[in-house]
Design a protein around this motif. Sequence first.
Motif, PDB file in Angstrom:
ATOM      1  N   SER A 109       0.835  -1.195   0.000  1.00  0.00           N
ATOM      2  CA  SER A 109       0.000   0.000   0.000  1.00  0.00           C
ATOM      3  C   SER A 109       0.874   1.251   0.000  1.00  0.00           C
ATOM      4  O   SER A 109       2.081   1.194   0.266  1.00  0.00           O
ATOM      5  CB  SER A 109      -0.920   0.004   1.218  1.00  0.00           C
ATOM      6  N   VAL A 110       0.242   2.385  -0.290  1.00  0.00           N
ATOM      7  CA  VAL A 110       0.972   3.646  -0.300  1.00  0.00           C
ATOM      8  C   VAL A 110       1.519   3.957   1.089  1.00  0.00           C
ATOM      9  O   VAL A 110       2.668   4.412   1.236  1.00  0.00           O
ATOM     10  CB  VAL A 110       0.058   4.785  -0.788  1.00  0.00           C
ATOM     11  N   GLY A 111       0.727   3.704   2.125  1.00  0.00           N
ATOM     12  CA  GLY A 111       1.170   3.979   3.489  1.00  0.00           C
ATOM     13  C   GLY A 111       2.373   3.155   3.892  1.00  0.00           C
ATOM     14  O   GLY A 111       3.346   3.682   4.458  1.00  0.00           O
ATOM     15  N   SER A 112       2.328   1.851   3.586  1.00  0.00           N
ATOM     16  CA  SER A 112       3.457   0.973   3.934  1.00  0.00           C
ATOM     17  C   SER A 112       4.715   1.376   3.177  1.00  0.00           C
ATOM     18  O   SER A 112       5.811   1.432   3.748  1.00  0.00           O
ATOM     19  CB  SER A 112       3.096  -0.481   3.625  1.00  0.00           C
ATOM     20  N   SER A 113       4.573   1.660   1.886  1.00  0.00           N
ATOM     21  CA  SER A 113       5.729   2.066   1.087  1.00  0.00           C
ATOM     22  C   SER A 113       6.329   3.364   1.596  1.00  0.00           C
ATOM     23  O   SER A 113       7.558   3.517   1.677  1.00  0.00           O
ATOM     24  CB  SER A 113       5.324   2.214  -0.379  1.00  0.00           C
ATOM     25  N   ALA A 114       5.461   4.319   1.952  1.00  0.00           N
ATOM     26  CA  ALA A 114       5.950   5.607   2.438  1.00  0.00           C
ATOM     27  C   ALA A 114       6.710   5.466   3.750  1.00  0.00           C
ATOM     28  O   ALA A 114       7.756   6.106   3.945  1.00  0.00           O
ATOM     29  CB  ALA A 114       4.779   6.569   2.604  1.00  0.00           C
ATOM     30  N   VAL A 115       6.218   4.627   4.644  1.00  0.00           N
ATOM     31  CA  VAL A 115       6.903   4.424   5.927  1.00  0.00           C
ATOM     32  C   VAL A 115       8.264   3.770   5.711  1.00  0.00           C
ATOM     33  O   VAL A 115       9.274   4.157   6.329  1.00  0.00           O
ATOM     34  CB  VAL A 115       6.031   3.577   6.867  1.00  0.00           C
ATOM     35  N   ILE A 116       8.325   2.775   4.825  1.00  0.00           N
ATOM     36  CA  ILE A 116       9.596   2.099   4.545  1.00  0.00           C
ATOM     37  C   ILE A 116      10.614   3.080   3.988  1.00  0.00           C
ATOM     38  O   ILE A 116      11.770   3.145   4.450  1.00  0.00           O
ATOM     39  CB  ILE A 116       9.366   0.929   3.564  1.00  0.00           C
ATOM     40  N   TRP A 117      10.209   3.875   3.015  1.00  0.00           N
ATOM     41  CA  TRP A 117      11.146   4.814   2.393  1.00  0.00           C
ATOM     42  C   TRP A 117      11.486   5.971   3.316  1.00  0.00           C
ATOM     43  O   TRP A 117      12.570   6.555   3.203  1.00  0.00           O
ATOM     44  CB  TRP A 117      10.573   5.321   1.073  1.00  0.00           C
ATOM     45  N   LYS A 118      10.596   6.302   4.220  1.00  0.00           N
ATOM     46  CA  LYS A 118      10.926   7.350   5.174  1.00  0.00           C
ATOM     47  C   LYS A 118      12.063   6.915   6.078  1.00  0.00           C
ATOM     48  O   LYS A 118      12.941   7.719   6.433  1.00  0.00           O
ATOM     49  CB  LYS A 118       9.690   7.704   6.004  1.00  0.00           C
ATOM     50  N   GLN A 129      -2.745  12.953  -8.976  1.00  0.00           N
ATOM     51  CA  GLN A 129      -3.574  12.607  -7.828  1.00  0.00           C
ATOM     52  C   GLN A 129      -2.752  12.093  -6.644  1.00  0.00           C
ATOM     53  O   GLN A 129      -3.332  11.598  -5.673  1.00  0.00           O
ATOM     54  CB  GLN A 129      -4.610  11.552  -8.222  1.00  0.00           C
ATOM     55  N   SER A 130      -1.446  12.203  -6.693  1.00  0.00           N
ATOM     56  CA  SER A 130      -0.598  11.685  -5.612  1.00  0.00           C
ATOM     57  C   SER A 130      -0.832  12.467  -4.325  1.00  0.00           C
ATOM     58  O   SER A 130      -0.876  13.698  -4.332  1.00  0.00           O
ATOM     59  CB  SER A 130       0.877  11.770  -6.016  1.00  0.00           C
ATOM     60  N   PHE A 131      -0.949  11.718  -3.242  1.00  0.00           N
ATOM     61  CA  PHE A 131      -1.210  12.365  -1.955  1.00  0.00           C
ATOM     62  C   PHE A 131      -0.593  11.611  -0.781  1.00  0.00           C
ATOM     63  O   PHE A 131       0.069  12.203   0.067  1.00  0.00           O
ATOM     64  CB  PHE A 131      -2.726  12.489  -1.727  1.00  0.00           C
ATOM     65  N   GLY A 132      -0.791  10.296  -0.728  1.00  0.00           N
ATOM     66  CA  GLY A 132      -0.437   9.516   0.460  1.00  0.00           C
ATOM     67  C   GLY A 132       1.021   9.613   0.837  1.00  0.00           C
ATOM     68  O   GLY A 132       1.357   9.892   2.001  1.00  0.00           O
ATOM     69  N   GLN A 133       1.925   9.404  -0.115  1.00  0.00           N
ATOM     70  CA  GLN A 133       3.348   9.430   0.201  1.00  0.00           C
ATOM     71  C   GLN A 133       3.810  10.819   0.618  1.00  0.00           C
ATOM     72  O   GLN A 133       4.688  10.973   1.475  1.00  0.00           O
ATOM     73  CB  GLN A 133       4.169   8.907  -0.981  1.00  0.00           C
TER      74      GLN A 133
END
Length: 320
Positions: free
Chosen positions: A143-152, A254-258
């Motif tokens: 998901s976008v949330g999981s990917s964003a946390v990993i890359w953060k 439409q990008s928002f989550g990351q």
Amino acid sequence: MSDLDNQLSLPAKGRPVYERKAVKPASLKALRLRENVLAYAFLAPSLLIFAVFLFYPMLKSVYLSLHATDPTGQIAGYVGLDNFTSLFKSGVFLQGIKVTALFALLTVPTGMLLALLLAAMTHTKLRGMRFFQFAFSLPMVLSVGSSAVIWKFLFHPTLGMFNYLLSKIGVDPIPWLTSPDWALLSISLMTVWMNLGFNYIILSSGLQGIPDEIYESAKMDGAGPMVTFWRISMPMLSPTLFFVLVVSIISAFQSFGQINIMTGGGPVNSTNVFVYSIYQEAFVNFRFGTGSAQALVLFAVILLLTIIQFKWVERKVHYQ
């Protein structure tokens, strides 16, 4: 009375009579009406979902964009097109348009080229290719949330893996998410990786749909791998590339989550893209009027870009 009847001397009442019974055909309009009623009956659940989650919010956005709201989000009065006028006079909004366009330029071509390269490299029947196909498709399941946390965590200035690897080769740490010069590039890098799985699967499927006989004929004519790729694979893959292009541009706008998770639109509004600006205006500042106006502007921009692509870019598409 025929001669045969005279010879057989058949009675008049016993003669077989073949008459076509008149069958009243159903009215064409009635049949069409019945088919339409049946079609709409099957479409009714989907139309209901679209009406609740798409049509009503769009009409509500149009209504709110013409009104001002109080701090609680309630309608305060009719203002007409003042919300749109104030948007185009706002430096933050114009900066958001610029950031969104730059974000699309950084992510869409890079993501398509990388996915096309990987799809071409794995479009062979060598052993072990299944493993690489599975590995390149993995980002799609996150998901976008999981990917964003990993890359953060990877971008962390002191604990991140990227700066650790750079320190091993003598490079100073990079402020990936804390510098206005690096933040948008970092978000773009993460977005390219996040969309890689979808782009790779679509392009790989398009390559597999090209008949092998065409490649065999080109090989018999002496065409090399590069000539085969540019003269055969690319033209026949153009419908798939066009689809990926349209979907990727819409997704970029439409990008928002990351962005919400990794930078929150900062630093110094360097990652404040279109959708995050709408979120800030509507759900943080509770100015639903200007937020709805921004949403309608975003809809118009995406619609215009899609029309341009279908009008000019599609001319280069080779349909079989």
